[in-house]
Design an enzyme around this catalytic site. Structure first.
Site, PDB file in Angstrom:
ATOM      1  N   ASN A   8       0.983  -1.105  -0.077  1.00 55.97           N
ATOM      2  CA  ASN A   8       0.194  -0.124   0.014  1.00 55.97           C
ATOM      3  C   ASN A   8       1.024   1.386   0.119  1.00 55.97           C
ATOM      4  O   ASN A   8       1.432   1.508   0.932  1.00 55.97           O
ATOM      5  CB  ASN A   8      -0.790  -0.113   1.204  1.00 55.97           C
ATOM      6  N   LYS A  10       0.058   4.431  -0.201  1.00 57.35           N
ATOM      7  CA  LYS A  10      -0.570   5.555   0.286  1.00 57.35           C
ATOM      8  C   LYS A  10      -0.452   6.951  -0.583  1.00 57.35           C
ATOM      9  O   LYS A  10      -0.308   6.719  -1.715  1.00 57.35           O
ATOM     10  CB  LYS A  10      -0.068   5.592   1.846  1.00 57.35           C
ATOM     11  N   HIS A  94      -9.801   1.244   5.000  1.00 56.18           N
ATOM     12  CA  HIS A  94      -8.355   1.457   5.725  1.00 56.18           C
ATOM     13  C   HIS A  94      -8.429   2.419   6.840  1.00 56.18           C
ATOM     14  O   HIS A  94      -9.161   3.223   6.723  1.00 56.18           O
ATOM     15  CB  HIS A  94      -7.186   1.914   4.731  1.00 56.18           C
ATOM     16  N   GLU A  96      -6.718   4.813   7.991  1.00 54.65           N
ATOM     17  CA  GLU A  96      -6.633   6.073   7.656  1.00 54.65           C
ATOM     18  C   GLU A  96      -7.853   6.832   6.820  1.00 54.65           C
ATOM     19  O   GLU A  96      -8.239   8.117   7.014  1.00 54.65           O
ATOM     20  CB  GLU A  96      -5.342   6.265   6.842  1.00 54.65           C
ATOM     21  N   GLU A 162      -5.454  -5.088  10.788  1.00 55.78           N
ATOM     22  CA  GLU A 162      -4.220  -3.861  10.951  1.00 55.78           C
ATOM     23  C   GLU A 162      -4.481  -3.141  12.341  1.00 55.78           C
ATOM     24  O   GLU A 162      -5.335  -2.242  12.110  1.00 55.78           O
ATOM     25  CB  GLU A 162      -4.395  -3.045   9.754  1.00 55.78           C
ATOM     26  N   GLY A 168       2.577   2.166  10.696  1.00 54.40           N
ATOM     27  CA  GLY A 168       3.518   3.254  10.725  1.00 54.40           C
ATOM     28  C   GLY A 168       4.350   3.850  11.883  1.00 54.40           C
ATOM     29  O   GLY A 168       5.034   4.632  12.182  1.00 54.40           O
ATOM     30  N   SER A 200       3.491  -2.023  10.401  1.00 52.00           N
ATOM     31  CA  SER A 200       4.852  -2.379  10.556  1.00 52.00           C
ATOM     32  C   SER A 200       5.507  -3.663  10.184  1.00 52.00           C
ATOM     33  O   SER A 200       6.286  -4.140  10.777  1.00 52.00           O
ATOM     34  CB  SER A 200       5.128  -1.858  12.079  1.00 52.00           C
ATOM     35  N   GLY A 221       2.932  -1.089   4.180  1.00 51.85           N
ATOM     36  CA  GLY A 221       2.854   0.496   3.719  1.00 51.85           C
ATOM     37  C   GLY A 221       4.228   0.826   3.411  1.00 51.85           C
ATOM     38  O   GLY A 221       4.764   0.498   2.536  1.00 51.85           O
ATOM     39  N   GLY A 222       4.822   1.494   4.670  1.00 53.49           N
ATOM     40  CA  GLY A 222       6.211   1.891   4.427  1.00 53.49           C
ATOM     41  C   GLY A 222       7.233   1.266   3.792  1.00 53.49           C
ATOM     42  O   GLY A 222       7.898   1.486   2.883  1.00 53.49           O
TER      43      GLY A 222
HETATM   44  P1  PGA Z   1       2.766   0.272   7.588  1.00 53.44           P
HETATM   45  O1  PGA Z   1       1.155   0.384   7.090  1.00 53.44           O
HETATM   46  O2  PGA Z   1       3.357  -0.937   6.912  1.00 53.44           O
HETATM   47  O3  PGA Z   1       3.641   1.396   7.173  1.00 53.44           O
HETATM   48  O4  PGA Z   1       2.663   0.254   9.010  1.00 53.44           O
HETATM   49  C1  PGA Z   1       0.442  -0.690   6.732  1.00 53.44           C
HETATM   50  C2  PGA Z   1      -0.981  -0.251   6.359  1.00 53.44           C
HETATM   51  O5  PGA Z   1      -1.330   0.913   6.704  1.00 53.44           O
HETATM   52  O6  PGA Z   1      -1.425  -0.835   5.384  1.00 53.44           O
END
Ligand code: PGA
Length: 241
Positions: A8, A10, A94, A96, A162, A168, A200, A221-222
């Site tokens: 992802n 983002k 998600h 967010e 999640e 993050g 994470s 994500g990251g």
């Molecule tokens: P992250 O994000 O791996 O950066 O923690 C995961 C996500 O929001 O899908």
């Protein structure tokens, strides 16, 4: 079932970032046994990425869709438009989006059903906040989200657990906590649903997290923004060689 590793991106990435996806595709193509790999870039890159990933072992997904197929909804994108651009999956609900855009379980469910209507596979996200976990309400919250956000009807489905406090932050639940929550989602969602862990996931913890029972892959994500990190996670999937 075949594990799924989904990235992802983002709100990150411009045309120049597509080189990372090229690199991932090359590395995955050289594997003897690879999980399914999907990259969800920002909407501006979907059509370009689909073109570049043709005949290559990386699928493309969207990060959100509107419940309706078209209409007066400035700035929104429908599931049909994502499918038309060549996407196979779409992330819905998600945290967010639940937080920044006030998306309720009802809205997320409508979006997941829109995804199915358009022939996309929805990746429905659920997970408790830090306050909810501290109050011991994590199971109740995820139970409510699964009951309220999963689409009705038949078809392929992915659920991503999640925990919001792990996204993050570099924090992750214990393997036991992950196992407990995935067992709960399995009970509620059924045997055919792929259940991803997200929050994470890094090269350093991917192998142990992806080895947990009922963890059928990861939503990353990251660490999905850099091909080397993402590939290290892909290589940690069950059965990957
Ligand atoms: P992250 O994000 O791996 O950066 O923690 C995961 C996500 O929001 O899908």
């Amino acid at each position: 079932m075949k594990p799924l590793i989904a990235g992802n991106w983002k709100m990150n990435g411009v045309s120049a970032s597509l080189g990372e996806a090229d690199k991932i595709a090359g590395l995955v193509a050289a594997m003897k046994s690879a999980p399914e790999v999907v990259v969800c870039p920002p909407a501006t890159l979907i059509a370009q990425l689909v073109r570049r990933m043709q005949e290559r072992p990386v699928g493309v997904g969207g990060q959100d869709c509107h419940p309706k197929s078209s209409g007066a909804h400035t700035g929104d994108i429908s599931a049909e438009m994502l499918a038309d651009a060549g996407a196979l999956y779409v992330i819905v609900g998600h945290s967010e989006r639940r937080q920044d855009h006030g998306e309720t379980d009802d809205v997320v469910k409508d979006k997941a059903e829109a995804a199915r209507r358009a022939g996309l596979i929805p990746i429905v996200c659920v997970g408790e906040t830090e306050a909810e976990r501290r109050a011991g309400r994590h199971e109740a919250v995820v139970r409510r989200q699964v009951a309220g956000s999963l689409p009705n009807g038949e078809g392929p489905l992915v659920v991503a657990y999640e925990p919001v406090w792990a996204i993050g932050t570099g924090l992750t639940p214990t393997l036991e906590d992950i196992a407990d929550m995935h067992r709960l989602v399995r009970e509620l969602a059924g045997p055919a649903v792929r259940i991803l862990y997200g929050g994470s996931v890094k090269p350093q913890n991917a192998h142990e997290i992806l080895g947990v029972e009922n963890v059928d892959g990861a939503l990353v994500g990251g660490a999905s923004l850099k091909a080397d990190d993402f590939f290290a996670i892909i290589s940690s999937a069950k059965g990957a060689r």
